[in-house]
Design an enzyme around this catalytic site. Structure first.
Site, PDB file in Angstrom:
ATOM      1  N   TYR A  84       0.891  -1.357   0.116  1.00  0.00           N
ATOM      2  CA  TYR A  84      -0.018   0.030  -0.188  1.00  0.00           C
ATOM      3  C   TYR A  84       0.944   1.341   0.044  1.00  0.00           C
ATOM      4  O   TYR A  84       1.850   1.542   0.924  1.00  0.00           O
ATOM      5  CB  TYR A  84      -0.888   0.121   1.332  1.00  0.00           C
ATOM      6  CG  TYR A  84      -1.729   1.324   1.051  1.00  0.00           C
ATOM      7  CD1 TYR A  84      -2.868   1.328   0.325  1.00  0.00           C
ATOM      8  CD2 TYR A  84      -1.621   2.372   2.011  1.00  0.00           C
ATOM      9  CE1 TYR A  84      -3.584   2.534   0.438  1.00  0.00           C
ATOM     10  CE2 TYR A  84      -2.378   3.427   2.204  1.00  0.00           C
ATOM     11  CZ  TYR A  84      -3.394   3.546   1.150  1.00  0.00           C
ATOM     12  OH  TYR A  84      -4.304   4.582   1.287  1.00  0.00           O
TER      13      TYR A  84
ATOM     14  N   HIS B 223      -3.340   9.378  -7.919  1.00  0.00           N
ATOM     15  CA  HIS B 223      -3.686   8.420  -9.286  1.00  0.00           C
ATOM     16  C   HIS B 223      -3.350   9.197 -10.455  1.00  0.00           C
ATOM     17  O   HIS B 223      -4.227  10.548 -10.706  1.00  0.00           O
ATOM     18  CB  HIS B 223      -5.271   8.079  -8.830  1.00  0.00           C
ATOM     19  CG  HIS B 223      -5.535   7.503 -10.177  1.00  0.00           C
ATOM     20  ND1 HIS B 223      -6.181   5.943  -9.916  1.00  0.00           N
ATOM     21  CD2 HIS B 223      -5.930   7.734 -11.277  1.00  0.00           C
ATOM     22  CE1 HIS B 223      -6.405   5.682 -11.278  1.00  0.00           C
ATOM     23  NE2 HIS B 223      -6.401   6.699 -12.147  1.00  0.00           N
TER      24      HIS B 223
ATOM     25  N   GLU C  61      -2.961  -0.734 -13.199  1.00  0.00           N
ATOM     26  CA  GLU C  61      -4.059  -1.388 -14.013  1.00  0.00           C
ATOM     27  C   GLU C  61      -4.262  -0.736 -15.433  1.00  0.00           C
ATOM     28  O   GLU C  61      -4.013   0.453 -15.567  1.00  0.00           O
ATOM     29  CB  GLU C  61      -5.236  -1.627 -13.457  1.00  0.00           C
ATOM     30  CG  GLU C  61      -6.304  -0.487 -13.199  1.00  0.00           C
ATOM     31  CD  GLU C  61      -7.836  -0.861 -13.134  1.00  0.00           C
ATOM     32  OE1 GLU C  61      -8.401  -2.023 -13.259  1.00  0.00           O
ATOM     33  OE2 GLU C  61      -8.534  -0.008 -12.496  1.00  0.00           O
TER      34      GLU C  61
ATOM     35  N   ARG D 132     -11.289   0.293 -22.363  1.00  0.00           N
ATOM     36  CA  ARG D 132     -12.409   0.986 -22.656  1.00  0.00           C
ATOM     37  C   ARG D 132     -12.319   2.517 -22.499  1.00  0.00           C
ATOM     38  O   ARG D 132     -11.420   3.113 -22.032  1.00  0.00           O
ATOM     39  CB  ARG D 132     -13.684   0.759 -21.673  1.00  0.00           C
ATOM     40  CG  ARG D 132     -13.196   0.912 -20.320  1.00  0.00           C
ATOM     41  CD  ARG D 132     -14.459   0.775 -19.339  1.00  0.00           C
ATOM     42  NE  ARG D 132     -13.930   0.728 -18.254  1.00  0.00           N
ATOM     43  CZ  ARG D 132     -13.572   2.000 -17.293  1.00  0.00           C
ATOM     44  NH1 ARG D 132     -13.685   2.922 -17.582  1.00  0.00           N
ATOM     45  NH2 ARG D 132     -13.404   1.636 -16.066  1.00  0.00           N
TER      46      ARG D 132
ATOM     47  N   ARG E  54     -17.820  14.827 -11.019  1.00  0.00           N
ATOM     48  CA  ARG E  54     -19.052  13.798 -11.164  1.00  0.00           C
ATOM     49  C   ARG E  54     -20.126  14.166 -10.210  1.00  0.00           C
ATOM     50  O   ARG E  54     -20.067  14.273  -9.098  1.00  0.00           O
ATOM     51  CB  ARG E  54     -18.406  12.455 -10.694  1.00  0.00           C
ATOM     52  CG  ARG E  54     -17.441  11.903 -11.728  1.00  0.00           C
ATOM     53  CD  ARG E  54     -17.213  10.480 -11.265  1.00  0.00           C
ATOM     54  NE  ARG E  54     -16.009  10.080 -12.159  1.00  0.00           N
ATOM     55  CZ  ARG E  54     -15.585   8.709 -12.330  1.00  0.00           C
ATOM     56  NH1 ARG E  54     -16.368   7.689 -11.914  1.00  0.00           N
ATOM     57  NH2 ARG E  54     -14.546   8.299 -12.892  1.00  0.00           N
TER      58      ARG E  54
HETATM   59  P1  ADP Z   1     -10.248  -0.680  -9.453  1.00  0.00           P
HETATM   60  O1  ADP Z   1     -10.097  -1.236 -10.776  1.00  0.00           O
HETATM   61  O2  ADP Z   1     -11.269  -1.459  -8.687  1.00  0.00           O
HETATM   62  O3  ADP Z   1     -10.470   0.548  -9.845  1.00  0.00           O
HETATM   63  P2  ADP Z   1      -7.496   0.154  -9.093  1.00  0.00           P
HETATM   64  O4  ADP Z   1      -6.270  -1.046  -9.041  1.00  0.00           O
HETATM   65  O5  ADP Z   1      -7.502   0.998 -10.264  1.00  0.00           O
HETATM   66  O6  ADP Z   1      -8.950  -0.734  -8.585  1.00  0.00           O
HETATM   67  O7  ADP Z   1      -7.384   1.161  -7.874  1.00  0.00           O
HETATM   68  C1  ADP Z   1      -8.438   2.109  -7.448  1.00  0.00           C
HETATM   69  C2  ADP Z   1      -7.794   2.910  -6.300  1.00  0.00           C
HETATM   70  O8  ADP Z   1      -7.316   2.241  -5.162  1.00  0.00           O
HETATM   71  C3  ADP Z   1      -6.594   3.702  -6.914  1.00  0.00           C
HETATM   72  O9  ADP Z   1      -6.782   4.977  -7.780  1.00  0.00           O
HETATM   73  C4  ADP Z   1      -5.892   4.093  -5.719  1.00  0.00           C
HETATM   74  O10 ADP Z   1      -6.602   5.365  -5.157  1.00  0.00           O
HETATM   75  C5  ADP Z   1      -6.130   3.081  -4.864  1.00  0.00           C
HETATM   76  N1  ADP Z   1      -4.792   2.009  -4.965  1.00  0.00           N
HETATM   77  C6  ADP Z   1      -4.713   0.949  -5.847  1.00  0.00           C
HETATM   78  N2  ADP Z   1      -3.585   0.430  -5.537  1.00  0.00           N
HETATM   79  C7  ADP Z   1      -3.057   0.974  -4.644  1.00  0.00           C
HETATM   80  C8  ADP Z   1      -1.787   0.623  -3.885  1.00  0.00           C
HETATM   81  N3  ADP Z   1      -1.120  -0.159  -4.131  1.00  0.00           N
HETATM   82  N4  ADP Z   1      -1.569   1.672  -2.948  1.00  0.00           N
HETATM   83  C9  ADP Z   1      -2.261   2.797  -2.489  1.00  0.00           C
HETATM   84  N5  ADP Z   1      -3.614   2.889  -3.213  1.00  0.00           N
HETATM   85  C10 ADP Z   1      -3.967   1.969  -4.212  1.00  0.00           C
END
Ligand code: ADP
Length: 463
Positions: free
Chosen positions: A203, A209, A289, A293, A339
């Site tokens: 984490y 992001h 990720e 789309r 949003r």
């Molecule tokens: P989803 O596909 O469910 O949206 P993501 O992997 O894109 O999941 O992550 C969504 C959000 O979760 C990210 O934008 C970030 O805020 C948080 N997040 C994801 N991975 C981490 C991580 N390793 N450490 C801290 N925050 C994370």
């Protein structure tokens, strides 16, 4: 040119696609559930067809119904939009098998990126940085998760291999929490994605992001259209997105942009896509990720690059070449998207109902994407996103001023919305300075909407 395109979606994105088709001269067929018979996308499309009852599984997720609607109405292309079937490899494949061009990537790319541990492995091999995490195919049992947690060091994030929309995600700050939360996250993943496969990731505290918009044609040209900062999130779901990211230097943009393009190139990706990264306070970035789309937040990129991403997705699905090279991509000004949800801002609960008065803001640099109209009943069955306000101006400060004016002007009577929360954020000194991370919105969570994970699960089970 496509003869006719079926829009396999509803709400704002269905309207967005219909508009793009109209400009391209492509007739459209809308699909709708019985709950949406009076919806705007149905009125706007050239033709429309009812595909089932309100529950999404019976209508907007019903592949045979959608395919038979497309074939009956003589469509030769299908645009999935976002949500619903947009990241369902089986749907993309079924379209192709039925002779319908799916507007999006190939089924195998949807499947690949939908399997997050696999996507991580491929990115790591390609030299795209990923966070330390579970190796291999992921973990399903608590004892394996505990072994991973100990190896990685806490805190870790428990994630669903098939995840999306923040579902199946929990932060564990020590082994005890991991042991307690892993089954809860796995249960959520089973319910949402019918998958028990999870993985852990280190984490990252105070991360932003930052995601890159990719355009890739079927002729192996890939470019990026810069980034979006989507750090303003509630429970891992985006609420405000902006471009450019307020803290990105030109050098870092170039580096991250190259990594994003490489991510698309190594798998031979085509059509629009988004490569998501976390940006650490020390300037390191990590792939989390790829979304295969068009994104909800595509509009901010459109404003700063003057590119119609939906039209581009259709053009590329028709086999056309990208008309622009990376060097020619230019960025102008700053754009921010808000949003707007039909929800009670105090308690974060959905607020469906009849919209008695809808007066969206307007003027220079103000764009509203919505399917609302006076007398429209917001159905309870679907996502409560009812509008997107996108502002664009020369600088971020001017864009924020424009947003404050526009949000004050926005009248939606009859239902509650989160517009008051957006206005609070727009007066927050940290937001104004651009000094925020993904945990920013926690300060605006009413205590009643901040249950512990265990409480939330217990409440869900009881209801
Ligand atoms: P989803 O596909 O469910 O949206 P993501 O992997 O894109 O999941 O992550 C969504 C959000 O979760 C990210 O934008 C970030 O805020 C948080 N997040 C994801 N991975 C981490 C991580 N390793 N450490 C801290 N925050 C994370």
């Amino acid at each position: 040119m496509f003869k006719k395109l079926l829009v396999a979606n509803r709400g704002t994105i269905a309207i967005r696609i219909i508009r793009a088709c109209r400009e391209l001269g492509i007739p459209t067929v809308a699909v709708f559930s019985t709950a949406d018979k009076d919806a705007l996308h149905v009125r706007m499309a050239d033709e429309s067809v009812c595909i089932g009852p309100p529950a999404a599984e019976d209508s907007y997720l019903n592949i045979p119904s959608i395919l038979s609607a497309a074939l009956t109405y003589g469509a030769d292309a299908v645009h999935p939009g976002y949500g619903f079937l947009s990241e369902n490899g089986d749907f993309a494949e079924a379209c192709q098998r039925s002779g319908l061009q799916f507007v999006g990537p190939r089924a195998r790319h949807i499947r690949l990126m939908g399997d997050k541990p696999r996507a991580r492995r491929i990115m790591k091999r390609a030299g795209v940085p990923v966070l330390p995490g579970s190796e291999g195919k992921g973990v399903s049992e608590v004892r394996d998760a505990l072994a991973d947690g100990k190896r990685l060091g806490f805190p870790v994030l428990i994630k669903a291999a098939a995840g999306g929309g923040g579902k199946g995600m929990r932060i564990a700050r020590d082994a005890g929490e991991l042991e307690r939360l892993f089954p809860i996250a796995r249960g959520e993943s089973e319910a949402a994605f019918s998958s028990r496969t999870m993985y852990l990731e280190k984490y990252l505290e105070r991360a932003r992001h930052v995601e890159f918009q990719i355009l890739a044609d079927n002729h192996r040209s890939v470019i990026h259209l810069g980034e979006r900062d989507c750090s303003i999130q509630r429970r891992h779901q985006k609420v405000i997105e902006e471009s450019p990211c307020p803290v990105l230097t030109a050098r870092l943009r170039e580096k991250m942009g190259k990594a994003a393009v490489r991510a698309a190139e190594v798998v031979g990706y085509s059509n629009v896509g988004t490569v998501e990264f976390l940006l650490a306070p020390d300037g390191q970035f990590y792939f989390i990720e790829m979304n295969t789309r068009i994104q909800v937040e595509h509009g901010v990129t459109e404003m700063v690059t003057s590119t119609d991403l939906v039209k581009e997705s259709i053009r590329m699905a028709m086999g056309e070449e990208l008309g622009i090279r990376q060097r020619a991509v230019t960025f102008k000004g700053a754009a921010i998207e808000f949003r707007i949800y039909a929800e009670d801002p105090e308690r974060h609960l959905p607020s469906p109902g009849v919209v008695s008065n809808h007066h969206p803001p307007g003027g220079l640099g103000v764009r509203v994407e919505t399917a609302l109209y006076d007398g429209y009943r917001v159905p309870v069955h679907y996502d409560p996103l009812i509008a997107k306000l996108i502002v664009h101006s020369d600088t971020r400060d001017l864009a924020m001023a424009r947003a404050r004016a526009a949000l004050r002007e926005y009248l939606i009577d009859g239902i509650k919305t989160n517009i008051p929360l957006h206005l609070k954020i727009l007066h927050d000194p940290d937001f104004i300075r651009g000094d925020f991370a993904t945990d920013f919105l926690r300060r605006y969570e009413p205590s009643s909407a901040r249950p512990s994970d265990a409480d939330a699960l217990a409440a869900e089970k009881a209801s």
